[in-house]
Write a protein that holds these residues in place. Structure first.
Motif, PDB file in Angstrom:
ATOM      1  N   LEU A 115     -27.440 -42.502  -8.709  1.00 22.08           N
ATOM      2  CA  LEU A 115     -26.657 -43.683  -9.051  1.00 22.08           C
ATOM      3  C   LEU A 115     -26.749 -44.559  -7.730  1.00 22.08           C
ATOM      4  CD1 LEU A 115     -24.778 -45.260 -11.218  1.00 22.08           C
ATOM      5  CD2 LEU A 115     -22.937 -44.081 -10.166  1.00 22.08           C
ATOM      6  N   SER A 116     -26.828 -46.013  -8.051  1.00 19.98           N
ATOM      7  CA  SER A 116     -26.965 -46.824  -6.800  1.00 19.98           C
ATOM      8  C   SER A 116     -26.406 -48.220  -7.167  1.00 19.98           C
ATOM      9  CB  SER A 116     -28.338 -47.084  -6.154  1.00 19.98           C
ATOM     10  OG  SER A 116     -28.100 -47.742  -4.979  1.00 19.98           O
ATOM     11  N   ALA A 117     -26.532 -48.522  -8.544  1.00 23.47           N
ATOM     12  CA  ALA A 117     -26.238 -49.757  -8.922  1.00 23.47           C
ATOM     13  C   ALA A 117     -24.510 -50.093  -9.099  1.00 23.47           C
ATOM     14  CB  ALA A 117     -26.685 -50.059 -10.395  1.00 23.47           C
ATOM     15  N   HIS A 118     -23.669 -49.227  -9.170  1.00 24.54           N
ATOM     16  CA  HIS A 118     -22.239 -49.353  -9.171  1.00 24.54           C
ATOM     17  C   HIS A 118     -21.652 -48.057  -8.564  1.00 24.54           C
ATOM     18  CE1 HIS A 118     -21.895 -47.285 -12.885  1.00 24.54           C
ATOM     19  NE2 HIS A 118     -22.779 -47.706 -13.311  1.00 24.54           N
ATOM     20  N   ALA A 119     -20.290 -48.123  -8.391  1.00 28.78           N
ATOM     21  CA  ALA A 119     -19.517 -47.097  -8.179  1.00 28.78           C
ATOM     22  C   ALA A 119     -19.581 -46.479  -6.847  1.00 28.78           C
ATOM     23  CB  ALA A 119     -19.686 -45.995  -9.289  1.00 28.78           C
ATOM     24  N   ARG A 120     -20.787 -46.730  -6.142  1.00 31.50           N
ATOM     25  CA  ARG A 120     -20.792 -46.202  -4.875  1.00 31.50           C
ATOM     26  C   ARG A 120     -20.571 -47.139  -3.714  1.00 31.50           C
ATOM     27  NH1 ARG A 120     -25.257 -42.472  -4.736  1.00 31.50           N
ATOM     28  NH2 ARG A 120     -24.613 -42.198  -2.630  1.00 31.50           N
ATOM     29  N   ALA A 121     -20.183 -46.526  -2.594  1.00 34.85           N
ATOM     30  CA  ALA A 121     -19.833 -47.455  -1.390  1.00 34.85           C
ATOM     31  C   ALA A 121     -21.115 -47.967  -0.727  1.00 34.85           C
ATOM     32  CB  ALA A 121     -19.143 -46.568  -0.379  1.00 34.85           C
ATOM     33  N   GLY A 122     -21.056 -49.186   0.067  1.00 31.86           N
ATOM     34  CA  GLY A 122     -22.199 -49.471   0.750  1.00 31.86           C
ATOM     35  C   GLY A 122     -23.007 -50.491  -0.018  1.00 31.86           C
ATOM     36  N   VAL A 123     -24.244 -50.876   0.226  1.00 29.51           N
ATOM     37  CA  VAL A 123     -25.070 -51.715  -0.456  1.00 29.51           C
ATOM     38  C   VAL A 123     -25.826 -51.224  -1.802  1.00 29.51           C
ATOM     39  CG1 VAL A 123     -26.964 -53.404  -0.363  1.00 29.51           C
ATOM     40  CG2 VAL A 123     -25.394 -52.801   1.801  1.00 29.51           C
ATOM     41  N   PRO A 124     -25.442 -51.939  -2.810  1.00 30.71           N
ATOM     42  CA  PRO A 124     -26.041 -51.424  -4.179  1.00 30.71           C
ATOM     43  C   PRO A 124     -27.409 -51.390  -4.053  1.00 30.71           C
ATOM     44  CG  PRO A 124     -24.614 -53.053  -4.750  1.00 30.71           C
ATOM     45  CD  PRO A 124     -24.673 -53.097  -3.084  1.00 30.71           C
ATOM     46  N   HIS A 125     -28.019 -50.455  -4.937  1.00 29.07           N
ATOM     47  CA  HIS A 125     -29.613 -50.073  -4.921  1.00 29.07           C
ATOM     48  C   HIS A 125     -30.475 -49.640  -3.584  1.00 29.07           C
ATOM     49  CE1 HIS A 125     -28.777 -52.367  -8.458  1.00 29.07           C
ATOM     50  NE2 HIS A 125     -28.405 -53.712  -7.833  1.00 29.07           N
ATOM     51  N   THR A 126     -29.526 -49.237  -2.723  1.00 27.93           N
ATOM     52  CA  THR A 126     -30.123 -48.670  -1.386  1.00 27.93           C
ATOM     53  C   THR A 126     -29.904 -47.268  -1.253  1.00 27.93           C
ATOM     54  OG1 THR A 126     -28.165 -49.225  -0.267  1.00 27.93           O
ATOM     55  CG2 THR A 126     -29.812 -51.164  -0.465  1.00 27.93           C
ATOM     56  N   HIS A 127     -29.350 -46.670  -2.001  1.00 26.95           N
ATOM     57  CA  HIS A 127     -28.780 -45.176  -1.845  1.00 26.95           C
ATOM     58  C   HIS A 127     -29.833 -44.140  -2.029  1.00 26.95           C
ATOM     59  CE1 HIS A 127     -24.943 -47.494  -3.061  1.00 26.95           C
ATOM     60  NE2 HIS A 127     -24.540 -46.751  -2.224  1.00 26.95           N
ATOM     61  N   ASN A 128     -30.900 -44.717  -2.271  1.00 25.23           N
ATOM     62  CA  ASN A 128     -32.330 -43.680  -2.640  1.00 25.23           C
ATOM     63  C   ASN A 128     -33.310 -44.133  -1.671  1.00 25.23           C
ATOM     64  OD1 ASN A 128     -31.011 -42.009  -5.155  1.00 25.23           O
ATOM     65  ND2 ASN A 128     -30.938 -44.083  -5.702  1.00 25.23           N
ATOM     66  N   ALA A 129     -32.942 -44.980  -0.502  1.00 25.94           N
ATOM     67  CA  ALA A 129     -34.181 -45.625   0.355  1.00 25.94           C
ATOM     68  C   ALA A 129     -34.756 -44.156   0.991  1.00 25.94           C
ATOM     69  CB  ALA A 129     -33.460 -46.497   1.270  1.00 25.94           C
ATOM     70  N   PRO A 130     -36.019 -44.264   1.248  1.00 28.55           N
ATOM     71  CA  PRO A 130     -36.880 -45.469   1.013  1.00 28.55           C
ATOM     72  C   PRO A 130     -37.435 -45.757  -0.206  1.00 28.55           C
ATOM     73  CG  PRO A 130     -38.190 -43.591   1.787  1.00 28.55           C
ATOM     74  CD  PRO A 130     -36.811 -43.019   1.852  1.00 28.55           C
ATOM     75  N   LEU A 131     -37.049 -44.859  -1.299  1.00 28.08           N
ATOM     76  CA  LEU A 131     -37.147 -45.183  -2.965  1.00 28.08           C
ATOM     77  C   LEU A 131     -36.486 -46.426  -2.973  1.00 28.08           C
ATOM     78  CD1 LEU A 131     -37.132 -41.812  -4.575  1.00 28.08           C
ATOM     79  CD2 LEU A 131     -39.138 -42.951  -3.286  1.00 28.08           C
ATOM     80  N   ASN A 132     -36.998 -47.434  -3.920  1.00 25.65           N
ATOM     81  CA  ASN A 132     -36.298 -48.615  -4.365  1.00 25.65           C
ATOM     82  C   ASN A 132     -35.638 -48.358  -5.632  1.00 25.65           C
ATOM     83  OD1 ASN A 132     -35.955 -51.186  -4.782  1.00 25.65           O
ATOM     84  ND2 ASN A 132     -38.092 -51.755  -5.067  1.00 25.65           N
ATOM     85  N   SER A 133     -34.321 -48.813  -5.445  1.00 24.10           N
ATOM     86  CA  SER A 133     -33.391 -48.790  -6.551  1.00 24.10           C
ATOM     87  C   SER A 133     -32.848 -47.511  -6.769  1.00 24.10           C
ATOM     88  CB  SER A 133     -33.904 -49.572  -7.800  1.00 24.10           C
ATOM     89  OG  SER A 133     -33.023 -50.114  -8.684  1.00 24.10           O
ATOM     90  N   GLY A 134     -32.362 -47.209  -7.945  1.00 19.99           N
ATOM     91  CA  GLY A 134     -31.869 -46.018  -8.520  1.00 19.99           C
ATOM     92  C   GLY A 134     -31.854 -45.900  -9.827  1.00 19.99           C
ATOM     93  N   LYS A 135     -30.871 -45.154 -10.490  1.00 24.02           N
ATOM     94  CA  LYS A 135     -30.748 -44.830 -11.986  1.00 24.02           C
ATOM     95  C   LYS A 135     -30.441 -46.132 -12.662  1.00 24.02           C
ATOM     96  CE  LYS A 135     -27.169 -43.183 -15.248  1.00 24.02           C
ATOM     97  NZ  LYS A 135     -25.903 -42.479 -15.492  1.00 24.02           N
ATOM     98  N   GLY A 136     -31.455 -46.050 -13.782  1.00 23.47           N
ATOM     99  CA  GLY A 136     -31.821 -47.372 -14.686  1.00 23.47           C
ATOM    100  C   GLY A 136     -32.841 -48.030 -14.345  1.00 23.47           C
ATOM    101  N   SER A 137     -33.631 -47.655 -13.260  1.00 25.34           N
ATOM    102  CA  SER A 137     -34.610 -48.337 -12.724  1.00 25.34           C
ATOM    103  C   SER A 137     -35.905 -47.864 -13.072  1.00 25.34           C
ATOM    104  CB  SER A 137     -34.523 -48.862 -11.545  1.00 25.34           C
ATOM    105  OG  SER A 137     -35.622 -49.550 -10.814  1.00 25.34           O
ATOM    106  N   ALA A 138     -36.888 -48.675 -13.372  1.00 28.75           N
ATOM    107  CA  ALA A 138     -38.250 -48.336 -13.383  1.00 28.75           C
ATOM    108  C   ALA A 138     -39.106 -47.699 -12.055  1.00 28.75           C
ATOM    109  CB  ALA A 138     -39.083 -49.070 -14.270  1.00 28.75           C
ATOM    110  N   TYR A 139     -38.301 -48.225 -11.114  1.00 27.93           N
ATOM    111  CA  TYR A 139     -38.807 -47.989  -9.693  1.00 27.93           C
ATOM    112  C   TYR A 139     -38.425 -46.409  -9.464  1.00 27.93           C
ATOM    113  CZ  TYR A 139     -39.591 -52.966  -8.748  1.00 27.93           C
ATOM    114  OH  TYR A 139     -40.001 -54.251  -8.841  1.00 27.93           O
ATOM    115  N   GLU A 140     -39.150 -45.949  -8.251  1.00 27.14           N
ATOM    116  CA  GLU A 140     -39.223 -44.488  -7.934  1.00 27.14           C
ATOM    117  C   GLU A 140     -37.549 -44.228  -7.784  1.00 27.14           C
ATOM    118  OE1 GLU A 140     -42.214 -42.533  -7.284  1.00 27.14           O
ATOM    119  OE2 GLU A 140     -42.695 -43.983  -8.962  1.00 27.14           O
ATOM    120  N   GLY A 141     -36.908 -44.992  -7.062  1.00 29.31           N
ATOM    121  CA  GLY A 141     -35.459 -44.586  -7.290  1.00 29.31           C
ATOM    122  C   GLY A 141     -34.750 -44.214  -8.386  1.00 29.31           C
TER     123      GLY A 141
END
Length: 524
Positions: free
Chosen positions: A331-357
């Protein structure tokens, strides 16, 4: 006259045979079922766990996120088995779980978004300003034919049950909508259902809050069936583990091989602090939200260790396969602290995304006598592969299965003599839906991974992307213009597959036309 020597020898032979038959002449552990010809199978399935939500690296190096979390039992399991560094699921939960239980790709089974209420699209889909979404299978998986908006298939636990396995479901189900057969894991072939129902998240992780029971306005999310722990100071992860171990004991006492589907609600929201672990993360300076998240991860890992310890204590290790997997990216789009969509870096994005994250998962397999200790593979597998793999592991030949299987058994990859095939295998994702949040790679899309390359096609604007995952794991450089030949090749592979399974697409509200196949789009 009877020969006394012959009589003595015959008596000794009878005594030896009796010892072998009844085991009363030899001290054994009560729980042992090592004499079973079929292996026990534990599928340890985590909710919303990202590729790096662990101290065990699944890349060629450790990342800063690997240094945050503590998962010693994942490390322990990896040392005893094989680690998969390129394992994939779908971007959200129900499609993954239905693929797991049916062996079908989401494009085929059409449970392409998360399920809950019967015959109802998600509000965010109904109210979408630009797309009209297809009539997907909102009711999820059904073990019986004739249920509208559902996929009729033979569930994996039913196949195992029919082959003599004692089948145990513990934790999150989320297979079918409320009021449908798929809502109850018992209908899918499980002998035991511990706390599984239609909802995909718990109202509360705390026994002191009765896991959400008693809150009338939230009862759809309340975790069922754990009344013995209501009012007690216990975390949901621990309660599920205790009940799962009791069910294992029942199976081995009955001398049956068991299949344990240990499907934790953790680490799905709502984020709750597991007080046994949270303070160390707060002391380390983590934001309180991230400290809660880390504590839930460590509690999940403790459950894995408890199961492994229980197997060892009851002499079950040598005859038990353990598989570890997650249902979608972290999960990275909401509910987390910090910048959204970065919690799986270097993978791009997170849950809900077609990207690797959003789709790449931590995966480990231990099969005593088959897998090599402390090994790893970069071979690609996808969630529907678990269905034929587990059936093969169980030694089941020619099971009576209703559906077409898309998955391919990865049993050969577990063997030390495995050699990579000469032909590449494409992996497919199809999400003609709207999840809710917005962000990189989030939205209605179709994609294919073929060798080092990944091609993505977005349904709203027919935009296309091509990435070399081997060189650009973060999907930062779109090669669609730089390498049009590769893009065309993958576009055809994806389009041909989507036609083959009669994949659904949304309709553009401005044009009134259905999204075309990738190779028919205006940008082709």
């Amino acid at each position: 006259m009877i020969n006394k020597g012959i009589f003595v020898k015959a008596s000794m032979i009878i005594l030896i045979l009796a010892c072998h038959l009844f085991t009363s002449c030899k001290s054994t552990k009560i729980g042992s079922n090592k004499t079973s010809e079929k292996p026990n199978i534990v599928l340890f399935f985590v909710d919303d766990m990202g590729w790096q939500d662990t101290s065990l690296p699944f890349w060629d190096r450790k990342t800063p996120y690997n240094d945050i979390y503590r998962t010693p039992n994942m490390e322990r399991l990896a040392k005893e088995g094989i680690k998969f560094t390129q394992a994939y699921a779908t971007p959200v939960c129900s499609p993954t779980r239905v693929s797991l239980m049916t062996g079908m790709n989401a494009a085929r089974h059409r449970v392409t978004n998360w399920t809950l209420h019967k015959d109802v699209l998600k509000p965010q889909e109904i109210n979408h300003k630009k797309l009209t979404f297809p009539d997907w299978n909102v009711n999820g998986l059904s073990p019986v034919a004739g249920i509208n908006h559902s996929v009729f298939a033979t569930p994996l636990p039913q196949v195992l049950h029919d082959s003599g396995y004692y089948t145990i479901h513990a934790g999150k189900a989320h297979f079918g909508a409320i009021g449908t057969p798929g809502e109850d894991p018992i209908n899918l072939g499980f002998d035991v259902n511990i706390a599984g129902h239609a909802a995909g998240a718990p109202q509360s992780y705390l026994g002191t809050e009765n896991f959400g029971n008693g809150m009338d306005d939230k009862k759809v999310w309340a975790v069922p069936g754990l009344e013995k722990y209501h009012g007690k100071d216990i975390f949901l992860t621990d309660a599920l583990t205790r009940e799962a171990l009791l069910s294992i004991d029942t199976a081995v006492q009955d001398k049956k091989p068991f299949f344990l589907y240990m499907a934790h609600y953790a680490i799905h929201t709502p984020l709750y602090a597991d007080k046994k672990y949270v303070q160390k993360y707060l002391d380390a300076g983590l934001d309180p939200k991230e400290a809660k998240y880390a504590s839930m991860i460590e509690g999940m890992d403790k459950s894995l260790g408890d199961i492994m310890d229980h197997l060892a204590e009851n002499d079950l290790v040598d005859n038990t396969i353990i598989l570890f997997m997650s249902d979608n990216g972290g999960l990275s789009a909401h509910a987390r602290a910090g910048v959204p969509h970065t919690h799986n870096a270097p993978l791009n994005s997170g849950k809900g995304s077609a990207y690797e994250g959003g789709i790449r998962e931590p995966m480990i397999v231990k099969w005593p006598g088959v897998t090599q200790s402390n090994s790893e593979t970069d071979e690609m597998v996808i969630i529907e592969d678990f269905y034929p793999t587990i059936i093969e592991m169980a030694g089941i030949r020619q099971p009576n299965i209703q559906q077409t299987i898309d998955g391919i058994s990865f049993v050969p990859m577990l063997e030390q003599s495995y050699q990579k095939p000469s032909e590449l295998r494409p992996l497919f994702w199809h999400f003609p839906n709207h999840w809710g949040p917005s962000g990189p790679g989030i939205g209605a899309s179709s994609s294919v991974r073929y060798g080092d390359f990944k091609y993505l096609y977005y349904h709203l604007d027919e935009r296309k992307e091509l990435f070399n995952i081997a060189e650009d794991i973060g999907e930062t450089k779109n090669l669609i213009d730089e390498n049009p030949e590769k893009a065309k090749a993958l576009e055809k592979i994806l389009s041909d597959y989507l036609r083959k399974v009669d994949a659904q697409f949304p309709i553009n509200k401005e044009t009134g036309k259905k999204t075309p196949f990738p190779d028919e789009s205006v940008n082709s």
